[in-house]
Scaffold this motif. Structure first.
Motif, short mmCIF file in Angstrom:
data_model
loop_
_atom_site.label_atom_id
_atom_site.label_comp_id
_atom_site.label_asym_id
_atom_site.label_seq_id
_atom_site.Cartn_x
_atom_site.Cartn_y
_atom_site.Cartn_z
N GLN A 245 0.85 -1.19 0.00
CA GLN A 245 0.00 0.00 0.00
C GLN A 245 0.88 1.24 0.00
OE1 GLN A 245 -2.34 -0.54 3.52
NE2 GLN A 245 -3.86 -1.76 2.46
N LYS B 269 -5.26 6.32 0.34
CA LYS B 269 -4.44 5.10 0.45
C LYS B 269 -4.77 4.20 -0.74
CE LYS B 269 -3.31 2.82 4.39
NZ LYS B 269 -3.61 2.07 5.63
N SER C 118 -3.68 0.51 -3.02
CA SER C 118 -3.05 -0.81 -3.01
C SER C 118 -2.55 -1.13 -4.40
CB SER C 118 -4.06 -1.89 -2.59
OG SER C 118 -4.48 -1.66 -1.27
#
Length: 156
Positions: free
Chosen positions: A107, A127, A129
């Motif tokens: 991440q 955030k 991934s």
């Protein structure tokens, strides 16, 4: 015959009669200082709290950076480096994205920094991934080797 109020020693307001002694001025100054102290203290804490709410702390690969509301874009670039993209938000403010996307870490963080009138207004953290996609099957795999996600439909 009635006695004059000055000679009445049993009257209702005898406690307030002037007995000729001077009134100490230090008591009034102390009382004023005691009343003003909480006000000055409250204004000081309010000023600190108001300034603190416009401070944004960002976690970067180079460490924690602090941005303050009202900074110019040049000041932000000096702290964070060059932005990776430009966009306008729904209010028409100029926004830039900062961060270091990578496929090494599972991440990573991207920051959206928005300016109003050339001054820093808002910072938003996103955030992300880094999922890998198998080009043959179209399936997604989580970076930690987790279960694959649903593949996209081939209907178009």
């Amino acid at each position: 015959m009635r006695a004059s109020p000055e000679s009445d020693s049993t009257g209702l307001f005898t406690a307030f009669k002037d007995d000729g002694r001077p009134v100490p001025r230090g008591r009034w100054a102390l009382a004023l200082l005691g009343a003003l102290f909480p006000v000055v203290l409250g204004v000081g804490f309010w000023t600190l709290a108001k300034n603190e709410e416009h401070t944004f702390r960002l976690v970067t690969p180079q460490g924690i950076k602090s941005l303050r509301g009202g900074m110019t874009s040049d000041q932000v670039v000096a702290l964070l480096g060059r932005p990776i993209t430009f966009e306008q938000d729904e209010r028409g403010a100029d926004c830039y994205r900062y961060g270091t996307p990578n496929f090494i870490n599972p991440q990573f963080l991207i920051y959206k920094v928005c300016y109003e009138g050339g001054k820093l207004r808002d910072v938003t953290q996103h955030k992300f991934s880094a999922w890998s996609v198998d080009p043959e099957t179209g399936t997604f795999a989580a970076p930690e080797g987790g279960a694959p996600a649903a593949s996209p439909s081939k209907d178009g």
